[in-house]
Design a protein around this motif. Structure first.
Motif, short mmCIF file in Angstrom:
data_model
loop_
_atom_site.label_atom_id
_atom_site.label_comp_id
_atom_site.label_asym_id
_atom_site.label_seq_id
_atom_site.Cartn_x
_atom_site.Cartn_y
_atom_site.Cartn_z
N CYS A 140 1.20 17.81 4.57
CA CYS A 140 0.78 19.22 4.55
C CYS A 140 -0.54 19.37 3.80
N TYR A 141 -1.49 20.03 4.43
CA TYR A 141 -2.75 20.35 3.75
C TYR A 141 -3.15 21.77 4.13
N ASN A 142 -3.10 22.68 3.16
CA ASN A 142 -3.43 24.08 3.37
C ASN A 142 -2.64 24.67 4.55
N GLU A 143 -1.31 24.57 4.46
CA GLU A 143 -0.45 25.01 5.55
C GLU A 143 0.41 26.22 5.17
N GLN A 144 -0.11 27.08 4.30
CA GLN A 144 0.69 28.20 3.83
C GLN A 144 1.07 29.17 4.96
N GLU A 145 0.27 29.21 6.01
CA GLU A 145 0.55 30.15 7.10
C GLU A 145 1.65 29.63 8.03
N VAL A 146 1.62 28.34 8.31
CA VAL A 146 2.55 27.80 9.31
C VAL A 146 3.83 27.24 8.69
#
Length: 331
Positions: free
Chosen positions: A18-24
């Motif tokens: 996960c890298y910058n996946e706060q939306e999904v």
């Protein structure tokens, strides 16, 4: 303790970088949990299976969300890298941290594009005796012509250059514990997992699936990163470019030798005429070839330089409370 493989009800760890996946992440995490629950209910995997998130130094709330997920259900666990190291290193970190805890791992991205239902076929193939199961895209109808052309050319180029890869396979794959144990002996710093895994061997097969659109957020693999990944794969797994340079150098030298003989004959017959344009073209051509060759050779030297340093390929700075690391040292 090394996991003892159980072919009938294996412990599965789904490894998700996960890298910058706060939306999904809030959208896909329940899907991964449901898949584990369904497989366990069907008797295909153990109820001790887990969803392992690997936070690759995200700058948003990804790690906080992973913490919240772990607190809400024990099947969610997470580890956090000390800084962003890239997708390949994040996948490796998850695999290495999971290998002593489970019988099989399935690595998959968290964006929802890879069909999680293909995991059923992967687990079935493992239960039938396969140690590596590759998730392969069945078609690319949803891709633009440019995307489809560049992606397929990517795999063809890698194979042509000597990097053994499975066509239309990325990093969606099942690996058994014994494969992971052998894979841990591969100590390269320059990682290209889709080319390294086939080198381990063992019985393997493919499971096809249709790739979906990303559920939310933006892709972290634009064309520039794909080109960089392709170049890394070629130079990490093959010396064909060096051999190509050698062959091309011999060809240019042969042509140059013929040109010298022609110039000597022309001079002896008194037929020489000064030609600035032709001389400039030759100089520019040879200079360009030399710079390209030096660049390719320099890429190999740079990789040798990085390999000799033996720096750790990942460093875990934190874990969720329900995940106690099984190793004292980082890989």
């Amino acid at each position: 303790m090394i996991a003892m493989e159980n072919r009938q009800t294996p412990v599965l760890y789904i490894v998700i970088p996960c890298y910058n996946e706060q939306e999904v992440l809030p959208l896909t995490a329940p899907q991964f949990l449901k898949k584990i629950t369904d497989l366990a209910a069907a008797g295909k995997i153990s109820s001790d299976s887990r969803v392992l998130f690997v936070n690759d130094g995200s700058k948003d709330r990804t790690w906080a969300i992973i913490h919240e997920l772990a607190a809400s259900d024990p099947h969610y666990v997470g580890i956090c890298q000390s800084r962003n190291r890239g997708h390949q290193n994040a996948v490796l970190a998850g695999l290495m941290e999971a290998k002593d805890r489970c019988d099989i791992t399935i690595s998959i991205d968290c964006d929802g594009q890879d069909d999680i239902n293909a995991m059923d076929g992967m687990v079935d193939a493992y239960r039938d005796g396969c140690d590596v199961v590759y998730g392969v895209r069945s078609k690319r109808d949803t891709d633009t012509f440019f995307k489809r052309f560049t992606a397929e050319s990517f795999y063809k180029l890698l194979n042509a250059m000597g990097a053994e890869v499975v066509f239309n396979h990325a990093d969606y794959r099942l690996m058994s514990a014994r494969v992971l144990q052998e894979f841990a002996r591969f100590k390269e710093v320059n990682l290209f997992l889709r080319g390294m895994v086939p080198l381990v061997g063992f019985k393997s097969t493919c499971v096809t699936y249709e790739r979906h659109e990303r559920l939310a957020g933006e892709s972290h693999y634009p064309l520039s990163k794909m080109l960089s990944l392709a170049f890394d794969g070629i130079t990490s797994l093959s010396i064909k470019p060096i051999r190509f340079i050698t062959g091309f150098g011999v060809l240019v030298a042969l042509i140059s030798f013929i040109g010298v003989l022609w110039a000597v004959v022309e001079a002896a017959l008194g037929m020489t005429v000064s030609g600035w344009a032709s001389m400039t073209s030759i100089i520019c051509f040879v200079s360009g070839v030399q710079l390209i060759c030096l660049g390719v050779i320099g890429e190999y030297i740079g990789k040798i330089y990085m390999e000799t340093k033996r720096r750790p390929r990942y460093i875990i700075s934190e874990t969720t409370p329900n995940f106690t690391r099984s190793k004292e040292e980082d890989a």
